[in-house]
Design an enzyme around this catalytic site. Structure first.
Site, PDB file in Angstrom:
ATOM      1  N   TYR A 165       0.853  -1.190   0.000  1.00 51.22           N
ATOM      2  CA  TYR A 165       0.000   0.000   0.000  1.00 51.22           C
ATOM      3  C   TYR A 165       0.887   1.239   0.000  1.00 51.22           C
ATOM      4  O   TYR A 165       1.863   1.313   0.752  1.00 51.22           O
ATOM      5  CB  TYR A 165      -0.879   0.004   1.252  1.00 51.22           C
ATOM      6  CG  TYR A 165      -1.820   1.185   1.363  1.00 51.22           C
ATOM      7  CD1 TYR A 165      -2.877   1.348   0.471  1.00 51.22           C
ATOM      8  CD2 TYR A 165      -1.661   2.137   2.371  1.00 51.22           C
ATOM      9  CE1 TYR A 165      -3.750   2.426   0.584  1.00 51.22           C
ATOM     10  CE2 TYR A 165      -2.546   3.215   2.493  1.00 51.22           C
ATOM     11  CZ  TYR A 165      -3.579   3.356   1.603  1.00 51.22           C
ATOM     12  OH  TYR A 165      -4.450   4.419   1.721  1.00 51.22           O
ATOM     13  N   ASP A 215       9.159   2.914  -0.145  1.00 54.86           N
ATOM     14  CA  ASP A 215       8.107   3.521   0.682  1.00 54.86           C
ATOM     15  C   ASP A 215       8.358   3.159   2.144  1.00 54.86           C
ATOM     16  O   ASP A 215       8.032   2.069   2.596  1.00 54.86           O
ATOM     17  CB  ASP A 215       6.735   3.003   0.212  1.00 54.86           C
ATOM     18  CG  ASP A 215       5.593   3.602   1.029  1.00 54.86           C
ATOM     19  OD1 ASP A 215       5.871   4.271   2.053  1.00 54.86           O
ATOM     20  OD2 ASP A 215       4.427   3.400   0.646  1.00 54.86           O
ATOM     21  N   LYS A 234       4.030   8.923   8.980  1.00 57.35           N
ATOM     22  CA  LYS A 234       3.818   8.298  10.295  1.00 57.35           C
ATOM     23  C   LYS A 234       4.811   8.798  11.353  1.00 57.35           C
ATOM     24  O   LYS A 234       4.672   9.923  11.808  1.00 57.35           O
ATOM     25  CB  LYS A 234       3.763   6.788  10.132  1.00 57.35           C
ATOM     26  CG  LYS A 234       2.558   6.428   9.225  1.00 57.35           C
ATOM     27  CD  LYS A 234       2.187   4.975   9.140  1.00 57.35           C
ATOM     28  CE  LYS A 234       0.835   4.862   8.435  1.00 57.35           C
ATOM     29  NZ  LYS A 234       0.792   4.036   7.266  1.00 57.35           N
TER      30      LYS A 234
HETATM   31  C1  PLP Z   1       0.165   4.519   5.890  1.00 57.29           C
HETATM   32  C2  PLP Z   1       0.920   4.271   4.642  1.00 57.29           C
HETATM   33  C3  PLP Z   1       0.788   5.110   3.523  1.00 57.29           C
HETATM   34  C4  PLP Z   1      -0.253   6.188   3.443  1.00 57.29           C
HETATM   35  O1  PLP Z   1      -0.041   7.184   4.381  1.00 57.29           O
HETATM   36  P1  PLP Z   1      -1.292   8.140   4.776  1.00 57.29           P
HETATM   37  O2  PLP Z   1      -0.656   9.157   5.664  1.00 57.29           O
HETATM   38  O3  PLP Z   1      -2.284   7.264   5.442  1.00 57.29           O
HETATM   39  O4  PLP Z   1      -1.807   8.728   3.521  1.00 57.29           O
HETATM   40  C5  PLP Z   1       1.616   4.885   2.440  1.00 57.29           C
HETATM   41  N1  PLP Z   1       2.514   3.902   2.453  1.00 57.29           N
HETATM   42  C6  PLP Z   1       2.662   3.065   3.499  1.00 57.29           C
HETATM   43  C7  PLP Z   1       3.696   1.986   3.450  1.00 57.29           C
HETATM   44  C8  PLP Z   1       1.856   3.215   4.620  1.00 57.29           C
HETATM   45  O5  PLP Z   1       1.977   2.359   5.641  1.00 57.29           O
END
Ligand code: PLP
Length: 436
Positions: free
Chosen positions: A146, A241, A274
């Site tokens: 994701y 990511d 995060k």
């Molecule tokens: C949470 C997450 C996102 C999206 O971040 P948001 O602040 O919720 O838009 C993208 N990539 C990874 C790996 C994530 O865990």
């Protein structure tokens, strides 16, 4: 615990009339596990309290940001000081550079970065930048990873490598995802084949280094090495990511762990979120200077944000990074997280329940499976009904874990050895009920 009058229920009823599904992000609704979501009134340290006044040990940590636990005094003080000076200016502040420097100190692959407000924005912007910088349009993502809810990423695999993806959400035109190639995670041969077929058209490969959105699945070393080498050979950019893993699994992120195993390993672009915002809406993307300078106002790739680099959010992120950069922070956090997984494994084994888990730093995952999955189809072999019973058994005993088996869990520096013991004891009771 069951309450004669569950005060979460009327709050949920009210919210459902006002907000689709009663929630502002779908996983909060408990649709996968059933039952009523807890309405949280307060967090302190490792604990949350709901509308009934019940206390929970929190292993969600706002889905990752709360690595210091809730209400860390140094973070709150920094936020309070920033609030008193103004909430938003829409003009540069020194703190944006301070935060950029703090990030780059630990992630040397980032030569320049831009601050945004969510991981979704970071992913959407990084992909636009990769396409703009390479002049190519196709992107590669992996099944089960994701990267936020940008249109081009809401996609599942087509049939075979010659066909591109299909949208997984209504409202995403097929034309928007037809340049997204979805491959299986940890499949080196498939990635090689994809580059052999489409190499000249691929702008970037985007991947979670430890996939936390299919619970917890590590990229194997050969897979990461192949992704790096194929991108380099074909002139594509590698986007790692680290929205979940950044500052969470190690001070230098997951990329620092892969760099230990793969000499010279470095991504072209990195996404952060995060932990980097410490609980405020803040995220970032950055990497190679020549690529980042393709962004407006220097270059032709447009990207912007009214609240980007917000002064309260940057204060919160800076104070959080200061704490996680203390010597021994991730070692201690990693030991505590490993103790939890070890305790859960022993309890499961004692009760004859198939169980396996893994962790890195303060990020963890476990499955009611005999062996760790390596990709999304293997994760899907989990028995959802049993997972739900495990989840509700823990919740009833004051242990708050992710209400879906596709989500990683998080331990904070506020979790004590006693919290871990209480959790394992609760899990042992629940395992006893999972035999059949
Ligand atoms: C949470 C997450 C996102 C999206 O971040 P948001 O602040 O919720 O838009 C993208 N990539 C990874 C790996 C994530 O865990």
């Amino acid at each position: 615990m069951t309450y004669p009058t569950d005060l979460n229920l009327p709050l949920f009823e009210r919210a459902r009339a006002l907000i689709p599904g009663g929630v502002n992000s779908p996983v909060r609704a408990f649709r996968a596990v059933g039952g009523t979501p807890r309405f949280i009134t307060r967090g302190q340290g490792a604990y949350l309290w709901d509308a009934n006044g019940e206390r929970f040990i929190d292993y969600i940590g706002s889905w990752g940001p709360m690595i210091l636990g809730h209400g860390h005094p140094a973070v709150l003080e920094a936020v309070h000081r920033a609030v008193d000076l103004g909430l938003s200016f829409g003009a540069p502040t020194e703190r944006e550079s301070e935060l950029a420097e703090a990030i780059m100190r630990h992630l040397p692959s980032i030569e320049e970065l831009r601050l945004v407000s969510s991981g979704t924005e970071a992913g959407m912007s990084a992909i636009r930048l990769a396409r703009g910088a390479t002049g190519r349009s196709k992107i590669v993502k992996f099944n089960g990873c994701y990267h936020g809810h940008a249109d081009a990423l809401l996609v599942k695999a087509g049939s075979g490598l010659a066909t591109f993806g299909h949208a997984t959400s209504a409202g995403v035109p097929e034309v928007v995802v037809q340049d997204t190639l979805v491959l299986e995670y940890n499949d080196v041969a498939q990635l090689e084949e994809a580059f052999a077929l489409h190499g000249k058209a691929i702008a970037c490969v985007i991947m979670e280094p430890i996939a936390g959105n299919m619970n917890f699945v590590r990229a194997s070393i050969p897979f990461m090495r192949a992704a790096r080498e194929l991108c380099t050979r074909h002139g594509a950019l590698l986007i790692i990511d680290e929205v979940m893993t950044g500052f969470r699994v190690a001070l230098g992120g997951a990329q620092s762990l892969y760099a230990q195993a793969i000499p010279g390993f470095t991504p072209d672009l990195t996404m952060l979120g995060k932990v980097v915002g410490g609980g405020m809406p803040l995220a970032a993307f950055g990497g190679r200077r020549d690529v980042m300078e393709q962004l407006a106002p220097l270059g032709p790739v447009y990207q912007a944000g009214t609240l980007s680099g917000n002064p309260v959010a940057t204060a919160c992120g800076l104070a959080t990074l200061r704490e996680v950069a203390r010597p021994g922070f991730h070692e201690a956090l990693g030991a505590r997280t490993r103790a939890l997984i070890a305790g859960l494994s022993q309890a499961a084994q004692a009760e004859g329940v198939a169980f396996c888990g893994d962790s890195e730093g303060g990020m963890m995952g476990y499955f009611l499976l005999p062996a760790l999955p390596r990709n999304y189809p293997e994760v899907l072999r989990s028995d959802g009904a049993r997972f739900n019973r495990f989840f509700h058994g823990l919740l009833d005993r004051g242990i708050y874990t992710a209400p879906a088996l596709y989500e990683a869990g998080f331990v904070s520096s506020a979790h004590s050895a006693a919290d871990i013991e209480e959790t394992v004891a609760a899990a042992r009771e629940v395992f006893k009920t999972l035999h059949n």
